[in-house]
Design a protein around this motif. Structure first.
Motif, mmCIF file in Angstrom:
data_model
loop_
_atom_site.group_PDB
_atom_site.id
_atom_site.type_symbol
_atom_site.label_atom_id
_atom_site.label_comp_id
_atom_site.label_asym_id
_atom_site.label_seq_id
_atom_site.Cartn_x
_atom_site.Cartn_y
_atom_site.Cartn_z
ATOM 1 N N GLU A 145 -32.761 29.788 9.481
ATOM 2 C CA GLU A 145 -32.525 30.652 7.609
ATOM 3 C C GLU A 145 -31.374 31.640 7.583
ATOM 4 O O GLU A 145 -31.569 32.687 8.295
ATOM 5 C CB GLU A 145 -33.392 31.320 6.710
ATOM 6 C CG GLU A 145 -33.383 31.294 5.335
ATOM 7 C CD GLU A 145 -34.104 31.246 4.549
ATOM 8 O OE1 GLU A 145 -33.754 30.799 3.483
ATOM 9 O OE2 GLU A 145 -35.544 31.935 4.823
ATOM 10 N N GLY A 146 -30.248 30.716 8.510
ATOM 11 C CA GLY A 146 -28.739 31.388 8.299
ATOM 12 C C GLY A 146 -27.951 31.771 8.962
ATOM 13 O O GLY A 146 -28.470 31.658 10.168
ATOM 14 N N THR A 147 -26.997 31.337 8.985
ATOM 15 C CA THR A 147 -26.079 30.790 10.500
ATOM 16 C C THR A 147 -25.976 32.371 11.017
ATOM 17 O O THR A 147 -25.299 32.111 12.051
ATOM 18 C CB THR A 147 -25.461 30.327 10.821
ATOM 19 O OG1 THR A 147 -24.437 29.817 9.051
ATOM 20 C CG2 THR A 147 -26.008 28.527 11.267
ATOM 21 N N HIS A 148 -25.689 33.412 9.936
ATOM 22 C CA HIS A 148 -25.581 34.459 10.003
ATOM 23 C C HIS A 148 -26.408 35.069 11.999
ATOM 24 O O HIS A 148 -25.852 35.992 12.193
ATOM 25 C CB HIS A 148 -26.181 35.209 9.416
ATOM 26 C CG HIS A 148 -27.496 36.100 9.365
ATOM 27 N ND1 HIS A 148 -28.167 34.539 8.557
ATOM 28 C CD2 HIS A 148 -28.484 37.158 9.581
ATOM 29 C CE1 HIS A 148 -29.514 35.101 8.707
ATOM 30 N NE2 HIS A 148 -29.533 35.944 9.346
ATOM 31 N N VAL A 149 -27.445 34.454 11.846
ATOM 32 C CA VAL A 149 -28.306 35.284 12.914
ATOM 33 C C VAL A 149 -27.446 34.886 14.539
ATOM 34 O O VAL A 149 -27.857 35.777 15.239
ATOM 35 C CB VAL A 149 -29.695 34.177 13.406
ATOM 36 C CG1 VAL A 149 -30.302 34.248 11.567
ATOM 37 C CG2 VAL A 149 -29.474 32.475 13.421
ATOM 38 N N PHE A 150 -26.406 34.043 14.524
ATOM 39 C CA PHE A 150 -25.778 33.412 15.764
ATOM 40 C C PHE A 150 -25.008 35.168 16.000
ATOM 41 O O PHE A 150 -23.744 34.658 16.892
ATOM 42 C CB PHE A 150 -25.141 32.108 16.034
ATOM 43 C CG PHE A 150 -26.061 31.106 15.511
ATOM 44 C CD1 PHE A 150 -26.545 30.661 16.645
ATOM 45 C CD2 PHE A 150 -25.898 30.582 14.268
ATOM 46 C CE1 PHE A 150 -27.859 30.464 16.776
ATOM 47 C CE2 PHE A 150 -26.482 29.204 14.734
ATOM 48 C CZ PHE A 150 -27.734 29.324 15.801
ATOM 49 N N ASN A 151 -24.613 35.821 14.910
ATOM 50 C CA ASN A 151 -23.965 36.740 15.018
ATOM 51 C C ASN A 151 -22.529 36.882 14.339
ATOM 52 O O ASN A 151 -21.852 37.646 15.111
ATOM 53 C CB ASN A 151 -23.733 37.678 16.191
ATOM 54 C CG ASN A 151 -23.839 39.341 16.762
ATOM 55 O OD1 ASN A 151 -24.251 40.358 15.428
ATOM 56 N ND2 ASN A 151 -22.879 39.915 17.194
ATOM 57 N N ALA A 152 -23.038 36.952 13.240
ATOM 58 C CA ALA A 152 -21.903 37.156 11.811
ATOM 59 C C ALA A 152 -22.773 37.858 10.756
ATOM 60 O O ALA A 152 -23.375 38.144 10.538
ATOM 61 C CB ALA A 152 -21.694 35.489 11.991
ATOM 62 N N GLY A 153 -21.424 37.467 9.772
ATOM 63 C CA GLY A 153 -21.368 38.579 8.699
ATOM 64 C C GLY A 153 -21.998 39.965 8.801
ATOM 65 O O GLY A 153 -22.780 40.650 7.822
ATOM 66 N N LEU A 154 -21.351 40.645 9.819
ATOM 67 C CA LEU A 154 -21.914 42.180 9.759
ATOM 68 C C LEU A 154 -20.441 42.859 9.766
ATOM 69 O O LEU A 154 -20.100 43.930 10.065
ATOM 70 C CB LEU A 154 -21.545 42.196 11.439
ATOM 71 C CG LEU A 154 -23.375 41.605 11.735
ATOM 72 C CD1 LEU A 154 -23.488 41.870 12.941
ATOM 73 C CD2 LEU A 154 -24.385 42.918 11.242
ATOM 74 N N GLN A 155 -19.445 42.250 8.174
ATOM 75 C CA GLN A 155 -18.566 42.971 8.325
ATOM 76 C C GLN A 155 -18.532 44.409 7.340
ATOM 77 O O GLN A 155 -17.239 44.967 8.102
ATOM 78 C CB GLN A 155 -17.640 42.267 6.940
ATOM 79 C CG GLN A 155 -17.491 40.900 6.509
ATOM 80 C CD GLN A 155 -18.792 39.891 6.447
ATOM 81 O OE1 GLN A 155 -20.070 40.381 6.690
ATOM 82 N NE2 GLN A 155 -18.825 39.268 5.684
#
Length: 479
Positions: free
Chosen positions: A177-187
């Motif tokens: 659930e959520g492609t942030h898990v590939f290491n994004a959205g860490l602004q």
């Protein structure tokens, strides 16, 4: 009594993984009596239920594997989601006050929240959750005098091959659930997504021993790839800010990620899940499929959703006279034209058991809370039936089979406000019986007069399809 069911979206590891940080972070305890075990049974008490009814907080467990076993779970799609920092780095700050609120809302431990606040790598958290499930894969547990286990599978053939009459098996299919898990959205940590790292991490996941069947392209917060729909409301909005990137579409990185996920080299395709995407992003995805995959029918999946009753984003008109004004009119919920697309694609629509999504405020006021248990069970199960019926009527109107895409997608243990009376997986047999009452009443009423002949069936067939057969048929064809 149990009822076999398939659930398209649950989070069994959310709470036990969080509790593991109090002793051995990431260890799935084989002792089911320990809170850091995925088999630990912590059903709602009377006080838990009262707290949920009055505050909507759900601290008890809903989809631990003991509850799943007691309820008759046959196959479950477990969601690896990587708790987003936006939930634990709020306007209240990251100190004790913020931690207490976060722990209260999520039912996790303070040490788990501290870990999420500090970490700078979502992918390592994904790997930890994956390993958490792997540790007890095949581990036998005795429940009510019978042996049970869960078995992770990567194809429908593995489900058939691993049937064991002596051990009752719950088959586990991995999703994300959520492609942030590939290491994004860490602004907020001063990091910008690295396209090469993200694409490499997708390749790593595709190389795992166990298949990821589908993934949501976004979740609650901006992931630097795909825009999300507003998912939080009420007092939570005053504490948690999800405005950045909300309602936007795909950017260049998002398109690269989508193409990488859909790449079917060696049968490693990961299907997108439409839930949580903004309306703009969903429509961009539909056009992408029309333009880049014109000769291929890629099934559309909503793992845990609801309808809003509107014809389309540009025609916010309700055609459902019987359910007029009963649905939550937000665009995280799905429009009638999308239901038609999902049906034509041979997809699935998992209906979530979250009161905040299923019904309008007016409808919720009419259905409870109630101290009369039977009355409560009848009206709360009716909220799910309204969804099933609406989808059926839309498909019937567009000359499609009416009962083939609806299935269960509870989102249990995903910070939902469950239907009062149906607190967790253990209540599925009760839900099944009440749902059949609604199906029978619909078929016996004038509301069913417009059904085409091929859509006229029995109440038991409708319920069986919703509880398991639609999802099972989908797996036979696509997994």
């Amino acid at each position: 009594m149990e009822t076999k069911f398939i659930d398209l979206h649950i989070h069994p590891a959310m709470k036990p993984l969080g509790k593991s940080f109090n002793s051995k972070p990431g260890r799935n305890n084989p002792d089911k009596n320990r809170v850091d075990s995925i088999w630990h049974y912590d059903a709602a008490t009377f006080l838990d239920k009262a707290l949920n009814i009055t505050t909507t907080l759900t601290k008890f467990r809903q989809s631990d594997f003991t509850s799943l076993a007691k309820g008759g779970a046959e196959i479950v799609f477990v969601s690896l989601c990587g708790l987003e920092k936006g939930f634990v780095m709020t306007k209240l700050g990251t100190g004790l006050k913020g931690d207490i609120i976060g722990n209260l809302v999520t039912g996790l431990s303070k040490k788990r929240i501290d870990h999420v606040q500090r970490m700078t790598d979502y992918f390592s958290d994904l790997e930890m959750e994956y390993d958490f499930y792997k540790q007890l894969d095949g581990h036998k547990v005795k429940i009510d005098g019978m042996w049970h286990r869960y078995k992770i599978v990567s194809s429908y053939n593995e489900i058939e091959e691993n049937q064991n009459p002596e051990i009752r098996t719950i088959f586990v299919i991995f999703t994300i659930e959520g492609t942030h898990v590939f290491n994004a959205g860490l602004q907020m940590m001063g990091k910008t997504a690295d396209p090469n790292e993200i694409l490499t991490n997708i390749d790593k996941v595709k190389g795992w021993d166990d298949r990821i069947f589908f993934t949501g392209l976004t979740h609650h917060f901006y992931n630097e790839m795909v825009g999300h729909a507003q998912s939080l409301g009420g007092i939570v909005c005053k504490i948690i800010n999800q405005s950045e990137g909300m309602d936007s579409g795909f950017n260049e990185l998002g398109w690269k990620v989508l193409r990488k996920l859909l790449d079917n080299t060696n049968g490693k395709r990961i299907l997108p899940d439409l839930k949580h995407m903004s309306v703009k992003a969903r429509n961009e995805y539909y056009r992408f499929l029309d333009e880049e995959h014109p000769g291929e029918v890629i099934p559309l999946i909503v793992s845990h959703g609801a309808v809003n009753g509107f014809r389309s984003p540009t025609e916010k008109v309700e055609d459902d006279l019987f359910n007029y004004g009963k649905f939550q009119p937000t665009d995280i919920n799905f429009f009638d034209d999308e239901i038609v697309r999902i049906g034509k694609s041979g997809g699935l629509f998992g209906i979530q058991f979250d009161e905040r999504r299923l019904a309008s405020e007016m409808e919720l006021k009419k259905t409870g809370p109630s101290l009369a248990r039977r009355k409560m069970l009848f009206y709360k199960s009716k909220l799910v039936w309204n969804q099933i019926q609406h989808i059926a009527e839309v498909l019937n109107k567009h000359d499609q089979f009416a009962w083939g895409i609806q299935c269960i997608g509870t989102d249990y243990d995903g910070m939902v406000n469950p239907l009062n009376g149906f607190w967790g997986a253990e209540e599925m047999p009760i839900f099944d019986s009440y749902l059949e009452k609604h199906a029978y009443n619909f078929l016996a009423s004038s509301q069913s007069d417009n059904l085409k002949d091929y859509n006229k069936t029995t109440a038991s067939d409708i319920v069986e399809r919703f509880m398991r057969t639609n999802a099972l048929n989908f797996l036979k064809k696509n997994f």
